[in-house]
Design an enzyme around this catalytic site. Structure first.
Site, PDB file in Angstrom:
ATOM      1  N   PRO A  16      10.757  -7.031  -0.773  1.00  0.00           N
ATOM      2  CA  PRO A  16      11.988  -7.164   0.019  1.00  0.00           C
ATOM      3  C   PRO A  16      11.796  -8.211   1.103  1.00  0.00           C
ATOM      4  O   PRO A  16      10.767  -8.232   1.777  1.00  0.00           O
ATOM      5  CB  PRO A  16      12.147  -5.767   0.649  1.00  0.00           C
ATOM      6  CG  PRO A  16      10.768  -5.187   0.680  1.00  0.00           C
ATOM      7  CD  PRO A  16      10.047  -5.764  -0.505  1.00  0.00           C
ATOM      8  N   MET A  17      12.780  -9.083   1.249  1.00  0.00           N
ATOM      9  CA  MET A  17      12.714 -10.071   2.335  1.00  0.00           C
ATOM     10  C   MET A  17      14.102 -10.274   2.925  1.00  0.00           C
ATOM     11  O   MET A  17      14.973 -10.891   2.308  1.00  0.00           O
ATOM     12  CB  MET A  17      12.135 -11.394   1.831  1.00  0.00           C
ATOM     13  CG  MET A  17      10.612 -11.347   1.713  1.00  0.00           C
ATOM     14  SD  MET A  17       9.925 -12.866   1.083  1.00  0.00           S
ATOM     15  CE  MET A  17      10.427 -12.782  -0.616  1.00  0.00           C
ATOM     16  N   CYS A 101       8.608  -2.768   9.187  1.00  0.00           N
ATOM     17  CA  CYS A 101       9.240  -3.866   9.928  1.00  0.00           C
ATOM     18  C   CYS A 101       8.855  -3.829  11.411  1.00  0.00           C
ATOM     19  O   CYS A 101       9.113  -2.839  12.098  1.00  0.00           O
ATOM     20  CB  CYS A 101      10.755  -3.820   9.775  1.00  0.00           C
ATOM     21  SG  CYS A 101      11.544  -5.198  10.624  1.00  0.00           S
ATOM     22  N   GLY A 202       0.817  -8.998   0.121  1.00  0.00           N
ATOM     23  CA  GLY A 202       0.266  -9.879   1.136  1.00  0.00           C
ATOM     24  C   GLY A 202      -0.517 -11.059   0.621  1.00  0.00           C
ATOM     25  O   GLY A 202      -1.544 -10.903  -0.036  1.00  0.00           O
ATOM     26  N   ASP A 203       0.015 -12.253   0.910  1.00  0.00           N
ATOM     27  CA  ASP A 203      -0.712 -13.514   0.760  1.00  0.00           C
ATOM     28  C   ASP A 203      -0.988 -13.947  -0.684  1.00  0.00           C
ATOM     29  O   ASP A 203      -1.960 -14.670  -0.923  1.00  0.00           O
ATOM     30  CB  ASP A 203      -2.051 -13.464   1.530  1.00  0.00           C
ATOM     31  CG  ASP A 203      -1.850 -13.147   2.997  1.00  0.00           C
ATOM     32  OD1 ASP A 203      -0.725 -13.315   3.495  1.00  0.00           O
ATOM     33  OD2 ASP A 203      -2.821 -12.713   3.645  1.00  0.00           O
ATOM     34  N   ARG A 225       6.524 -14.160   0.065  1.00  0.00           N
ATOM     35  CA  ARG A 225       6.685 -15.593   0.323  1.00  0.00           C
ATOM     36  C   ARG A 225       6.275 -16.456  -0.863  1.00  0.00           C
ATOM     37  O   ARG A 225       6.821 -17.548  -1.049  1.00  0.00           O
ATOM     38  CB  ARG A 225       5.884 -15.953   1.578  1.00  0.00           C
ATOM     39  CG  ARG A 225       6.493 -15.314   2.817  1.00  0.00           C
ATOM     40  CD  ARG A 225       5.562 -15.328   3.990  1.00  0.00           C
ATOM     41  NE  ARG A 225       4.379 -14.494   3.783  1.00  0.00           N
ATOM     42  CZ  ARG A 225       3.418 -14.324   4.666  1.00  0.00           C
ATOM     43  NH1 ARG A 225       3.489 -14.948   5.823  1.00  0.00           N
ATOM     44  NH2 ARG A 225       2.383 -13.539   4.407  1.00  0.00           N
TER      45      ARG A 225
END
Ligand SMILES: Cc1cc2nc3c(=O)[nH]c(=O)nc-3n(C[C@H](O)[C@H](O)[C@H](O)COP(=O)(O)O)c2cc1C
Length: 347
Positions: A16-17, A101, A202-203, A225
């Site tokens: 989710p972003m 969040c 993550g990453d 991302r």
């Protein structure tokens, strides 16, 4: 693999972003393959319960995105249970709770990462939701509140006992926000401690990293991302998992993705009587006076600017493209910039 009774064709998911992973973007990622689950941008439980139009828009999805998880945030058990029922009524496959969040606006309302500071209360929220709905209730958390309180393994056990069907852990603390790097050891520790599926986040920027993270015990990876930079990353990870070389993505493919995104956005938020959006309850049909929106093109340009800030990373002349996208004065000008950058035939 399964989350409760929901089958996932692939263990790789779109994280989710908020502000980024709208239904159009998720649809396109899904079309390119390798994506087993999409999670919506977080939406307010309060907003759902009150039927606020903007909140409902954030929760919209289409059939081709299934299985779909709608992520909600809030801290009041009764309200979260009522919001879960609304999510279930919207036909979502899964309802996910945001416990990660760090944005003060969210955290100060006893929601988001604040729930990690009050594990007993967080478990009460999950228990209330699990009792209220038949669809799986899942949780997305961080490694902990800060370096002194890296309590994801403890909290994860508590929400499992309260009825959660899966847990996702972003291996940074709330205090870290997005600095430093994600700690995948703590993700592995959570996976060791639980019987329900555990996803890590993550990453992961390269598809090889997604595969490397699928260590014993971790059932899946949520990519955030990395998908905004490379929407093919999940498909490429699946290629690698199948023993194939990761598919090659050309500049023309990358340009076409942006044009397809624009095309989908053009058909979004317009009143055509045959909306492809399925999740909105009949009683919540948008106010016809609001559509078509005269600033629709501007809205699309802004969406492309937001995506452009990630999408242009790691490609030759990416910063040049980013500047050009940010200075485009109209949608036709933006399309011309995209075509010129990605599709111009080299001489
Ligand atoms: C722009 C942006 C918005 C985000 N919004 C959310 C959100 O709404 N809910 C959530 O649980 N996580 C959110 N995250 C966190 C991501 O889901 C993910 O866990 C985190 O970015 C680490 O994964 P990555 O390195 O693959 O991006 C957001 C991250 C970014 C960069």
């Amino acid at each position: 693999m399964k989350i409760g009774s929901v089958d996932l064709a692939s263990p790789f998911a779109v994280a989710p972003m908020a502000g980024m992973t709208d239904t159009a973007f998720r649809r396109l990622v899904k079309r390119h393959g390798g994506c087993g689950l999409v999670v919506t941008e977080m939406v307010s439980a309060e907003g759902l319960v009150r039927g606020i139009d903007r909140t409902l828009e954030y929760a919209e999805y289409t059939e081709e995105e299934r299985p779909v998880s709608i992520q909600i945030f809030g801290g009041d058990p009764d309200k979260m249970a009522a919001a879960a029922q609304i999510v279930e009524g919207m036909g979502a496959d899964i309802v996910d709770v945001n416990m990660g969040c760090p944005v003060p606006k969210i955290a100060k309302h006893n929601a988001g990462c604040s729930l990690m500071r009050e594990p007993a209360h967080a478990a009460t929220v999950i228990a209330a939701m699990a009792k209220a709905v038949k669809i799986p209730v899942t949780v997305k958390m961080r490694a902990g509140w800060n370096d002194d309180e890296r309590n994801a393994p403890v909290l994860a056990r508590m929400v499992e006992d309260a009825g959660a069907a899966a847990v996702a852990v972003h291996g940074r603390t709330a205090a870290q926000s997005y600095s430093g790097s994600a700690d995948w050891e703590i993700v592995a520790r959570v996976a060791d401690a639980l019987t329900i599926p555990v996803f890590g986040s993550g990453d992961c920027i390269e598809p090889e990293q997604v595969i490397a993270r699928m260590r014993a015990g971790i059932e899946g990876v949520l990519v955030g991302r990395g998908v905004l930079r490379n929407p093919w990353i999940l498909a490429q990870a699946r290629d690698i998992a199948a023993g194939l070389p990761p598919r090659v993505v050309t500049m023309a493919d990358r340009g076409q993705f942006l044009l397809d995104y624009i095309e989908l956005l053009r058909n979004e938020r317009v009143r055509d009587g045959e909306s492809r959006i399925l999740s909105r309850p009949e009683s919540q049909v948008l106010n016809p006076d609001l559509r078509p929106d005269p600033s629709h093109d501007r809205w699309i340009v802004n969406k492309l600017r937001a995506l452009g800030s990630w999408y242009t990373k790691g490609i030759d002349n990416g910063s040049h493209l980013r500047t050009a996208i940010n200075s485009a004065i109209s949608l036709p000008a933006l399309i011309e910039i995209i075509e010129g950058f990605f599709m111009a035939t080299p001489v």
